[in-house]
Design an enzyme around this catalytic site. Structure first.
Site, PDB file in Angstrom:
ATOM      1  CG  ASP A   1      36.746 -48.175   9.511  1.00 35.78           C
ATOM      2  OD1 ASP A   1      36.953 -47.950   8.312  1.00 35.78           O
ATOM      3  OD2 ASP A   1      37.260 -49.130  10.112  1.00 35.78           O
ATOM      4  N   GLY A   2      32.867 -46.709  11.396  1.00 40.20           N
ATOM      5  CA  GLY A   2      32.033 -45.794  12.172  1.00 40.20           C
ATOM      6  C   GLY A   2      31.413 -46.455  13.377  1.00 40.20           C
TER       7      GLY A   2
HETATM    8  N1  LIG Z   1      37.222 -36.068   3.579  1.00 40.88           N
HETATM    9  C1  LIG Z   1      37.318 -37.183   4.315  1.00 40.88           C
HETATM   10  O1  LIG Z   1      38.076 -38.117   4.082  1.00 40.88           O
HETATM   11  C2  LIG Z   1      36.462 -37.267   5.511  1.00 40.88           C
HETATM   12  C3  LIG Z   1      35.503 -36.314   5.765  1.00 40.88           C
HETATM   13  C4  LIG Z   1      34.750 -36.463   6.922  1.00 40.88           C
HETATM   14  C5  LIG Z   1      34.968 -37.500   7.815  1.00 40.88           C
HETATM   15  N2  LIG Z   1      35.939 -38.387   7.512  1.00 40.88           N
HETATM   16  C6  LIG Z   1      36.214 -39.450   8.438  1.00 40.88           C
HETATM   17  O2  LIG Z   1      35.066 -40.203   8.761  1.00 40.88           O
HETATM   18  C7  LIG Z   1      35.170 -40.477  10.152  1.00 40.88           C
HETATM   19  C8  LIG Z   1      33.799 -40.771  10.658  1.00 40.88           C
HETATM   20  O3  LIG Z   1      33.555 -42.080  10.145  1.00 40.88           O
HETATM   21  P1  LIG Z   1      32.057 -42.557  10.074  1.00 40.88           P
HETATM   22  O4  LIG Z   1      32.076 -43.981   9.631  1.00 40.88           O
HETATM   23  O5  LIG Z   1      31.355 -42.177  11.308  1.00 40.88           O
HETATM   24  O6  LIG Z   1      31.493 -41.617   8.946  1.00 40.88           O
HETATM   25  P2  LIG Z   1      31.254 -42.091   7.483  1.00 40.88           P
HETATM   26  O7  LIG Z   1      30.218 -43.147   7.473  1.00 40.88           O
HETATM   27  O8  LIG Z   1      31.063 -40.857   6.696  1.00 40.88           O
HETATM   28  O9  LIG Z   1      32.640 -42.785   7.101  1.00 40.88           O
HETATM   29  C9  LIG Z   1      33.686 -42.023   6.512  1.00 40.88           C
HETATM   30  C10 LIG Z   1      34.661 -42.984   5.933  1.00 40.88           C
HETATM   31  O10 LIG Z   1      35.855 -42.883   6.708  1.00 40.88           O
HETATM   32  C11 LIG Z   1      36.321 -44.194   6.953  1.00 40.88           C
HETATM   33  N3  LIG Z   1      37.071 -44.208   8.213  1.00 40.88           N
HETATM   34  C12 LIG Z   1      36.609 -43.924   9.431  1.00 40.88           C
HETATM   35  N4  LIG Z   1      37.600 -44.083  10.338  1.00 40.88           N
HETATM   36  C13 LIG Z   1      38.704 -44.475   9.647  1.00 40.88           C
HETATM   37  C14 LIG Z   1      40.046 -44.795  10.012  1.00 40.88           C
HETATM   38  N5  LIG Z   1      40.459 -44.712  11.261  1.00 40.88           N
HETATM   39  N6  LIG Z   1      40.913 -45.148   9.045  1.00 40.88           N
HETATM   40  C15 LIG Z   1      40.508 -45.224   7.774  1.00 40.88           C
HETATM   41  N7  LIG Z   1      39.253 -44.934   7.339  1.00 40.88           N
HETATM   42  C16 LIG Z   1      38.367 -44.561   8.292  1.00 40.88           C
HETATM   43  C17 LIG Z   1      35.066 -45.042   7.066  1.00 40.88           C
HETATM   44  O11 LIG Z   1      35.389 -46.378   6.785  1.00 40.88           O
HETATM   45  C18 LIG Z   1      34.203 -44.439   5.990  1.00 40.88           C
HETATM   46  O12 LIG Z   1      34.451 -45.071   4.764  1.00 40.88           O
HETATM   47  C19 LIG Z   1      35.754 -39.222  10.756  1.00 40.88           C
HETATM   48  O13 LIG Z   1      36.416 -39.522  11.985  1.00 40.88           O
HETATM   49  C20 LIG Z   1      36.736 -38.805   9.703  1.00 40.88           C
HETATM   50  O14 LIG Z   1      38.029 -39.330   9.945  1.00 40.88           O
HETATM   51  C21 LIG Z   1      36.683 -38.326   6.381  1.00 40.88           C
HETATM   52  N1  LIG Z   2      25.244 -48.308  17.048  1.00 37.70           N
HETATM   53  C1  LIG Z   2      25.154 -47.172  16.337  1.00 37.70           C
HETATM   54  N2  LIG Z   2      24.238 -46.241  16.647  1.00 37.70           N
HETATM   55  C2  LIG Z   2      24.144 -45.104  15.927  1.00 37.70           C
HETATM   56  N3  LIG Z   2      24.921 -44.787  14.853  1.00 37.70           N
HETATM   57  C3  LIG Z   2      25.844 -45.699  14.503  1.00 37.70           C
HETATM   58  C4  LIG Z   2      26.018 -46.927  15.216  1.00 37.70           C
HETATM   59  N4  LIG Z   2      27.022 -47.611  14.625  1.00 37.70           N
HETATM   60  C5  LIG Z   2      27.476 -46.846  13.594  1.00 37.70           C
HETATM   61  N5  LIG Z   2      26.777 -45.694  13.518  1.00 37.70           N
HETATM   62  C6  LIG Z   2      26.953 -44.630  12.516  1.00 37.70           C
HETATM   63  O1  LIG Z   2      26.582 -45.149  11.267  1.00 37.70           O
HETATM   64  C7  LIG Z   2      27.440 -44.628  10.260  1.00 37.70           C
HETATM   65  C8  LIG Z   2      27.898 -45.723   9.362  1.00 37.70           C
HETATM   66  O2  LIG Z   2      28.541 -46.694  10.185  1.00 37.70           O
HETATM   67  P1  LIG Z   2      29.818 -47.445   9.620  1.00 37.70           P
HETATM   68  O3  LIG Z   2      30.842 -46.424   9.271  1.00 37.70           O
HETATM   69  O4  LIG Z   2      30.200 -48.486  10.579  1.00 37.70           O
HETATM   70  O5  LIG Z   2      29.269 -48.152   8.312  1.00 37.70           O
HETATM   71  P2  LIG Z   2      29.770 -47.828   6.870  1.00 37.70           P
HETATM   72  O6  LIG Z   2      29.938 -46.348   6.713  1.00 37.70           O
HETATM   73  O7  LIG Z   2      28.846 -48.528   5.969  1.00 37.70           O
HETATM   74  O8  LIG Z   2      31.167 -48.575   6.828  1.00 37.70           O
HETATM   75  P3  LIG Z   2      32.577 -47.892   6.613  1.00 37.70           P
HETATM   76  O9  LIG Z   2      32.758 -46.974   7.790  1.00 37.70           O
HETATM   77  O10 LIG Z   2      33.551 -49.012   6.624  1.00 37.70           O
HETATM   78  O11 LIG Z   2      32.493 -47.134   5.318  1.00 37.70           O
HETATM   79  C9  LIG Z   2      28.609 -43.973  10.975  1.00 37.70           C
HETATM   80  O12 LIG Z   2      28.520 -42.576  10.771  1.00 37.70           O
HETATM   81  C10 LIG Z   2      28.415 -44.276  12.422  1.00 37.70           C
HETATM   82  O13 LIG Z   2      28.680 -43.134  13.243  1.00 37.70           O
END
Ligand SMILES: NC(=O)c1ccc[n+]([C@@H]2O[C@H](COP(=O)([O-])OP(=O)(O)OC[C@H]3O[C@@H](n4cnc5c(N)ncnc54)[C@H](O)[C@@H]3O)[C@@H](O)[C@H]2O)c1
Ligand SMILES: Nc1ncnc2c1ncn2[C@@H]1O[C@H](COP(=O)(O)OP(=O)(O)OP(=O)(O)O)[C@@H](O)[C@H]1O
Length: 533
Positions: free
Chosen positions: A297-298
């Site tokens: 998702d990130g």
């Molecule tokens: N306490 C929490 O649940 C918490 C805290 C901080 C950030 N977040 C979420 O993480 C997002 C950033 O994601 P990231 O991947 O860059 O950071 P990250 O890698 O820390 O991912 C956080 C988790 O949130 C999940 N996530 C992100 N967007 C989602 C969505 N729209 N619906 C369901 N799950 C989702 C991702 O799959 C990941 O498992 C922020 O926008 C925020 O919504 C959640």
């Molecule tokens: N192209 C990119 N350049 C820099 N940062 C990135 C890029 N793609 C993703 N990221 C950062 O890397 C982090 C992890 O990415 P992502 O959430 O896609 O993987 P994950 O955490 O393993 O999967 P999930 O979100 O499903 O748990 C996120 O915080 C996202 O902001």
């Protein structure tokens, strides 16, 4: 007799009723008795003083309440002015973007195709051919009736010019969006969402409203975005880029980091293109027909953050842990991309929020920092501070509440399954237009999350009497400190992220809450046992 009357009688030299009824006593008794009446006098004095103080306190607190009310009206007035200013600023930005694109189109930039020898995004007249939401024409699908439940959005540029010129000018593939409509009968569409013939207000029957994208010219250029530091993603990326080039004859853009990784693997990948200056990213949407993300998702959030305006259609392959917004399985990327490049594609228009930080010291409301676009949410929290946040919240002109707790989340419906969910908010289908208002650990037993309409402007202000500062973060990143008097203004952005569906918006959403969160997963109760008679 009230204490006040007793006090008046006592102070006029008359004895209180208590002493009046007593017979004559000896010296000791009369001394005791006079002490009682002095004590009684003191009590009465105290009571009446307390009564007077109480009275003054009541009047004082009433005065304070009316001052607070006036102050709130002043702040609400200011909030309304700032909300209006933010709305005008948003319109100004859209107009500015539109004018920039028109200017680019008029500029006589040399019309050279993208040169594979030069890996930079080229600004050529046919590539400068851009469209953004203000360029899109809404064409009524059947005459000038009222609100039509399935408008067709078509690129006016490809419409308004001759097809030969359009083909030459518009490098980007053109497409149209259509809303499925079950309201069609004998070729007639339901034209009004609400009809009011003869005073009877009725709503049009529900339509499928599944949005589909149909290519009118073949996509030429794809932008592949990958999650960093992942071997599996890197392997898939080089295999997919090779396939896109050899089998689909597409131009491929990647980020500079990814181009370096590909060239480190083989000089074969010299054909992939990228950019050198960050401002070239602003032109990405004028040349990219499709965005492919490889990650979780990130990575989808990251891809969305690269487009500060209109966003090309996004296809997300799941290589993360949760995968709420990544419905496509990477094992079947060839089949999926074949179908998507051919079209039509069911898409979910994931609305974004546009956020402006307005500093207390700003000269006027238009002097704001660069606006931030979020696909999930903007959070305002207490950061490292140990104090409760104090956040005064307004919805358009109206005071909503003062949040006292760890903070507040303003989330899109796409973000309703992210942080907002963890903070106790509802899970909302991503096509539902709305803004989620979810407190983070509020120190109050009565604070429940809200869902506001998508057309409101929400203002969150740090009051001057706040003990701590607050921090705003956008999709979990780019934290900005908010001091006393600073405000964050948030409203729906005009540029949604169109994400391709594996099946359709509803099916994909239900699949993600079942598989991703195991929503309401429970052993089914066995049939045997007591039955209803
Ligand atoms: N306490 C929490 O649940 C918490 C805290 C901080 C950030 N977040 C979420 O993480 C997002 C950033 O994601 P990231 O991947 O860059 O950071 P990250 O890698 O820390 O991912 C956080 C988790 O949130 C999940 N996530 C992100 N967007 C989602 C969505 N729209 N619906 C369901 N799950 C989702 C991702 O799959 C990941 O498992 C922020 O926008 C925020 O919504 C959640
Ligand atoms: N192209 C990119 N350049 C820099 N940062 C990135 C890029 N793609 C993703 N990221 C950062 O890397 C982090 C992890 O990415 P992502 O959430 O896609 O993987 P994950 O955490 O393993 O999967 P999930 O979100 O499903 O748990 C996120 O915080 C996202 O902001």
């Amino acid at each position: 007799m009230s204490p006040r009357d007793s006090f008046a009688e006592a102070s006029s030299g008359k004895e209180s009723s208590v002493s009046r009824s007593q017979p004559q006593e000896n010296g000791v008794e009369s001394a005791l008795h006079s002490m009682e009446s002095v004590h009684g006098l003191e009590e009465i004095l105290q009571q009446s003083v307390v009564k007077t103080i109480d009275q003054n306190l009541v009047e004082f607190s009433e005065a304070l309440r009316s001052v607070a009310k006036v102050l709130r009206c002043v702040v609400e007035g200011r909030a309304s002015a700032q909300a209006e200013a933010a709305e005008w600023k948003r319109k100004l930005e859209i107009e500015r973007a539109r004018n920039m694109h028109l200017k680019l189109k008029e500029m006589s930039i040399e019309d050279t195709p993208i040169d594979n020898g030069d890996k930079r995004l080229r600004n050529t007249s046919n590539q400068a051919e851009t469209r953004n939401s203000s360029n899109m024409a809404t064409e009524r699908c059947c005459g000038n009736h009222g609100i039509c439940t399935h408008e067709v959005l078509r690129d006016r540029n490809s419409e308004s010019e001759s097809s030969a010129v359009a083909k030459m000018m518009c490098r980007k593939a053109s497409f149209k969006l259509a809303w499925g409509c079950k309201g069609e009968r004998n070729g007639q569409h339901k034209h009004d969402v609400v009809s009011f013939e003869r005073g009877n207000i009725t709503t049009a029957e529900r339509s499928s409203k599944q949005i589909s994208l149909k290519w009118e010219t073949d996509p030429q250029t794809v932008f592949v975005l990958t999650k960093p530091n992942s071997t599996s993603v890197r392997i898939l990326c080089s295999e997919m880029v090779r396939w896109l080039k050899e089998h689909k004859k597409l131009n491929v853009f990647v980020e500079p980091r990814v181009r370096k990784e590909l060239l480190a693997e083989s000089s074969y990948f010299d054909f992939v293109q990228t950019w050198e200056e960050d401002e070239e990213i602003l032109l990405l949407h004028t040349q990219v027909d499709l965005v492919i993300t490889l990650g979780g998702d990130g990575t989808v959030l990251w891809a969305a953050s690269m487009f500060k305006g209109p966003v090309p259609p996004v296809v997300s392959f799941s290589l993360g842990s949760l995968g709420f917004m990544t419905p496509f399985q990477s094992e079947f990327y060839k089949e999926s991309l074949d179908a998507i490049l051919k079209g039509p594609i069911s898409i979910t228009l994931r609305h974004r929020l546009i956020c402006h930080v307005i500093r207390d010291g700003a000269k006027d409301e238009l002097e704001t920092e660069e606006p931030m676009l979020v696909l999930n949410e903007v959070t305002i929290d207490r950061g490292m501070s140990s104090f409760l946040t104090q956040l005064e919240c307004y919805c358009d002109n109206s005071f909503v509440t003062c949040v006292q707790g760890d903070g507040l989340i303003l989330s899109t419906t796409s973000g309703s399954t992210a942080y907002s969910l963890a903070a106790g908010g509802s899970m909302v289908h991503p096509q539902v237009p709305g803004i989620l208002f979810t407190p983070i650990c509020p120190h109050s037993l009565s604070f429940r999350p809200l869902i506001l309409p998508e057309y409101v402007t929400v203002r969150v202000q740090v009051p001057f009497n706040s003990r701590g500062q607050a921090w705003a973060s956008f999709d979990g990143k780019d934290r900005k400190q908010l001091s006393a008097g600073d405000a964050l203004i948030c409203s729906m952005a005009p540029w949604p992220v169109p994400t391709a569906c594996q099946v359709d918006s509803t099916n994909d959403f239900l699949h993600s809450i079942h598989e991703g969160l195991h929503w309401n997963l429970r052993k089914t109760q066995s049939f045997d046992g007591p039955q209803d008679l």
